[in-house]
Design an enzyme around this catalytic site. Structure first.
Site, mmCIF file in Angstrom:
data_model
loop_
_atom_site.group_PDB
_atom_site.id
_atom_site.type_symbol
_atom_site.label_atom_id
_atom_site.label_comp_id
_atom_site.label_asym_id
_atom_site.label_seq_id
_atom_site.Cartn_x
_atom_site.Cartn_y
_atom_site.Cartn_z
ATOM 1 N N ARG A 9 16.639 64.322 42.538
ATOM 2 C CA ARG A 9 16.239 65.738 42.499
ATOM 3 C C ARG A 9 16.174 66.271 41.067
ATOM 4 O O ARG A 9 15.392 67.166 40.768
ATOM 5 C CB ARG A 9 17.219 66.578 43.339
ATOM 6 C CG ARG A 9 16.778 68.042 43.529
ATOM 7 C CD ARG A 9 17.687 68.768 44.519
ATOM 8 N NE ARG A 9 17.200 70.091 44.874
ATOM 9 C CZ ARG A 9 17.806 71.223 44.531
ATOM 10 N NH1 ARG A 9 18.934 71.211 43.858
ATOM 11 N NH2 ARG A 9 17.298 72.376 44.904
ATOM 12 N N ILE A 66 12.341 75.645 43.964
ATOM 13 C CA ILE A 66 12.569 74.388 44.687
ATOM 14 C C ILE A 66 13.583 74.761 45.763
ATOM 15 O O ILE A 66 14.592 75.419 45.490
ATOM 16 C CB ILE A 66 13.089 73.272 43.746
ATOM 17 C CG1 ILE A 66 13.357 71.966 44.505
ATOM 18 C CG2 ILE A 66 14.333 73.676 42.983
ATOM 19 C CD1 ILE A 66 13.653 70.761 43.571
ATOM 20 N N SER A 67 13.303 74.392 47.005
ATOM 21 C CA SER A 67 14.197 74.790 48.105
ATOM 22 C C SER A 67 15.583 74.172 47.927
ATOM 23 O O SER A 67 15.754 73.137 47.307
ATOM 24 C CB SER A 67 13.639 74.330 49.446
ATOM 25 O OG SER A 67 12.364 74.869 49.691
ATOM 26 N N GLN A 68 16.542 74.843 48.545
ATOM 27 C CA GLN A 68 17.923 74.345 48.588
ATOM 28 C C GLN A 68 17.950 73.021 49.359
ATOM 29 O O GLN A 68 17.273 72.898 50.379
ATOM 30 C CB GLN A 68 18.715 75.408 49.339
ATOM 31 C CG GLN A 68 20.188 75.266 49.325
ATOM 32 C CD GLN A 68 20.838 76.366 50.156
ATOM 33 O OE1 GLN A 68 20.227 77.400 50.420
ATOM 34 N NE2 GLN A 68 22.057 76.121 50.577
#
Ligand code: SAH
Length: 220
Positions: free
Chosen positions: A38, A64-66
């Site tokens: 990530r 950016i999503s969790q």
């Protein structure tokens, strides 16, 4: 791109335990979280926080999503390896990479040219083979339909009907529905036999809004 170190790998193992504690039970999803670097998807100023379970800003005022959200949406698809999955909102490309690690054939649409270019370069550098389109996600990718699963990674004001029409039999659309000033409700719309649909509410989430009215890229 930053290299993957044993420190990163250790942080990912920790993240897996955090997600497990929060209720992510699909071992394949947890494994995928353990594989995807990530930190490579984040701006270098946030790299040190890459394995926190948090959303971060990326370019073009997006996020950016969790990891929990990425894992939750992936798990909610309930699909086997080899399934065809369409993602709306490629963003950094992180969710696309997770879907590819799950063994899906991945298609993804992004409406911001900057993010489309960034994610395309990064995903191919990392060795992921994803069919990417620059354009309006509300329209889906009719040329590649039907899809076994569709994930929308931005808040939709209502259930996008064009996307429903691109589901295969037993396919599911996972979409956060609601206005941008409140939480959205994660919906799962499943297409069943004889053109019926079932609708489930899976919980509350907070996404950046899905945007309309763009000059679309040259589509497929
Ligand atoms: N899945 C991404 C999350 C990105 S945030 C990730 O893992 O990083 C949501 C993304 O949806 C943003 O990049 C935004 O530009 C994109 N988006 C918003 N409206 C869209 C639309 N109508 N079509 C395609 N993408 C859209």
């Amino acid at each position: 791109m930053d290299i993957d170190t044993p420190k990163h790998q250790g942080q990912r193992q920790h993240l897996i335990e955090v997600l497990r504690d929060k209720g992510i039970l699909d071992e394949n999803v947890l494994k995928a979280i353990g594989f995807v670097p990530r930190h490579a998807f984040l701006d270098s100023s946030f790299e040190q926080f890459a394995y926190r379970d948090a959303a971060f800003p990326i370019r073009a005022k997006q996020t950016i999503s969790q990891p929990y959200t990425v894992a939750f949406q992936s798990q909610s698809l309930e699909l086997k390896r080899g399934s065809k999955v369409l993602e709306i909102g490629t963003g950094s490309g992180y969710q696309s990479a997770i879907l590819a690690e799950l063994g899906f054939k991945v298609f993804s649409i992004e409406r911001q040219k900057d993010l489309f270019d960034f994610s395309k370069t990064l995903l191919s550098k990392l060795g992921y083979n994803i069919t990417q389109k620059f354009g309006d996600g509300f329209k889906g990718m009719p040329a590649f339909a039907p899809f076994d699963g569709i994930i929308v990674t931005a808040a939709a004001p209502s259930i996008p009907l064009d996307l429903i029409s691109q589901l295969s039999e037993n396919g599911s659309l996972i979409v956060p529905v609601g206005d941008q000033n409140n939480d959205q409700v994660m919906m799962r719309i499943k297409k069943s036999e004889f053109d019926g649909y079932s609708k489930e509410e899976l919980g509350n989430f907070r996404f950046v809004p899905m945007l309309k009215d763009i000059e679309s890229g040259d589509g497929f």
